[in-house]
Design an enzyme around this catalytic site. Structure first.
Site, PDB file in Angstrom:
ATOM      1  N   GLU A  32      -7.367  -4.678  -0.293  1.00  0.00           N
ATOM      2  CA  GLU A  32      -8.035  -5.282  -1.682  1.00  0.00           C
ATOM      3  C   GLU A  32      -8.322  -6.706  -1.455  1.00  0.00           C
ATOM      4  O   GLU A  32      -9.239  -7.497  -2.099  1.00  0.00           O
ATOM      5  CB  GLU A  32      -7.308  -5.032  -2.633  1.00  0.00           C
ATOM      6  CG  GLU A  32      -7.370  -3.669  -3.198  1.00  0.00           C
ATOM      7  CD  GLU A  32      -5.924  -3.149  -4.007  1.00  0.00           C
ATOM      8  OE1 GLU A  32      -5.279  -4.026  -4.405  1.00  0.00           O
ATOM      9  OE2 GLU A  32      -6.005  -1.933  -4.435  1.00  0.00           O
ATOM     10  N   HIS A  42       0.794  -1.277   0.183  1.00  0.00           N
ATOM     11  CA  HIS A  42      -0.010   0.013   0.118  1.00  0.00           C
ATOM     12  C   HIS A  42       0.819   1.210  -0.169  1.00  0.00           C
ATOM     13  O   HIS A  42       2.017   1.351   0.552  1.00  0.00           O
ATOM     14  CB  HIS A  42      -0.999   0.127   0.999  1.00  0.00           C
ATOM     15  CG  HIS A  42      -1.992   0.989   1.147  1.00  0.00           C
ATOM     16  ND1 HIS A  42      -2.015   2.369   1.596  1.00  0.00           N
ATOM     17  CD2 HIS A  42      -3.381   0.923   0.661  1.00  0.00           C
ATOM     18  CE1 HIS A  42      -2.916   3.003   1.383  1.00  0.00           C
ATOM     19  NE2 HIS A  42      -3.988   2.090   0.895  1.00  0.00           N
TER      20      HIS A  42
END
Length: 358
Positions: free
Chosen positions: A303, A244
């Protein structure tokens, strides 16, 4: 200057705080861990937009139900041209039909619309008629009912509520920044949300959860995970659902969604073997990433378990970005309103590095 505006402070906000170094997300003074366990989407809307929509969750639920009924009429405009678009592009086209402005009625319809339009578009793509909203239901429950035509069970509603809460706001991400830029021009909330949708469509922002399932399909069984992932890394590929831009430790949203999946499993709503495959893949991926990329901290992101949760709820992977929008729209509207109330026209400077004048 930092590439991508890294570490540049572009706004002051009371809405959410993302502590990437410690893996903490706070929304209006409440931790995501707490909200994911206890809150419904309407509760978070009350946090984010309480001074604008009203602080009482029952009132917001009621008014949001009325807004769902109002935007449902726009599904009558869906034709073959719109159905030929990808789900996120079709959603954007329908949302462009909504009236623009900066008032509460516009805000409620914008928040209602992704849930109504996503469910309706998916049914129309299957040759089915859209299911009209039930204004008396909560937002998550009604979205699932509009999708399937059946009343969802408690576990399913809780799972979707957890997802919508988890993705409702996340600092000054690309789509939220786009919304604030447009809101700063006083173009209207609809214009701001449409800009945010355009940013969310990009695969580097909101378009990534679907490929997590493609990866799991390719792996097939947990025993294959390490070999498949190792080959992917050796070929220069990216492991979907890991890493991320902000978090240098585990994304707290991943833990919230993993817990929601465990509850679905207990309720018999998700195949145990699918979750076992995901867990084996996660273990193998984290092991390989630490081995192959020791200079970078790449952890599980939102995700990975988003993909599994939405799949368990019966949503097709091509519509995952639309469901992301159904949660994040509350944050977009809150940031747009904050920009309107307290900000200025956003007009940063650029540094010219082209050729000198002749």
């Amino acid at each position: 200057m930092a590439s991508g505006l890294d570490d540049v402070i572009a706004a002051e906000t009371t809405l959410s705080d993302v502590d990437g170094a410690n893996g903490i997300l706070v929304i209006r003074g409440r931790s995501l861990d707490d909200l994911a366990r206890t809150a419904r989407y309407e509760d978070v809307l009350a946090l984010l937009l309480g001074n604008f929509l009203g602080k009482e969750t029952p009132l917001i639920q009621s008014e949001l139900g009325v807004a769902r009924a109002a935007v449902f009429t726009h599904l009558a405009a869906v034709d073959a041209t719109i159905l030929a678009l990808t789900p996120i592009e079709a959603l954007r086209a329908l949302m462009a039909r909504l009236a623009d402005g900066e008032d509460k009625a516009v805000a409620l319809q914008l928040i209602a619309a992704p849930a109504v339009f996503t469910a309706g578009l998916l049914r129309l793509r299957q040759g089915l008629q859209p299911v009209a909203p039930d204004a008396g239901l909560g937002h998550a429950a009604d979205m699932l009912r509009m999708l399937t035509g059946e009343t969802p069970n408690v576990a399913q509603v809780r799972a979707l509520d957890t997802y919508l809460v988890t993705v409702s706001d996340h600092g000054l991400n690309a789509s939220t920044f786009a919304a604030r830029v447009v809101a700063s021009t006083r173009a209207g909330l609809t214009s701001a949300v449409l800009a945010a949708l355009g940013a969310l469509k990009g695969p580097l922002h909101g378009g990534a959860p679907g490929p997590v399932l493609d990866m799991l399909d390719a792996i097939g069984e947990g025993d294959n995970a390490e070999a498949w992932l190792g080959a992917e890394l050796a070929g220069g590929g990216r492991l979907m659902g890991f890493g991320h831009r902000i978090y240098r430790v585990r994304d707290p949203r991943a833990d919230a969604l993993k817990a929601a999946l465990a509850e679905l499993k207990l309720a018999g709503q998700t195949p145990g073997e699918r979750l076992a495959l995901a867990e084996a893949t996660e273990v193998a991926a984290l092991k390989l990433l630490r081995l192959k990329k020791p200079d970078r901290r790449l952890e599980t992101n939102v995700e990975f378990y988003t993909a599994l949760l939405l799949e368990a709820l019966g949503l097709p992977r091509e519509a995952f970005t639309c469901v992301f929008a159904a949660g994040r729209v509350g944050g977009w509207v809150a940031h747009a309103r904050e920009q309107i109330d307290h900000g200025r026209l956003i007009r940063p400077q650029s540094r010219y590095i082209g050729p000198a004048a002749a």
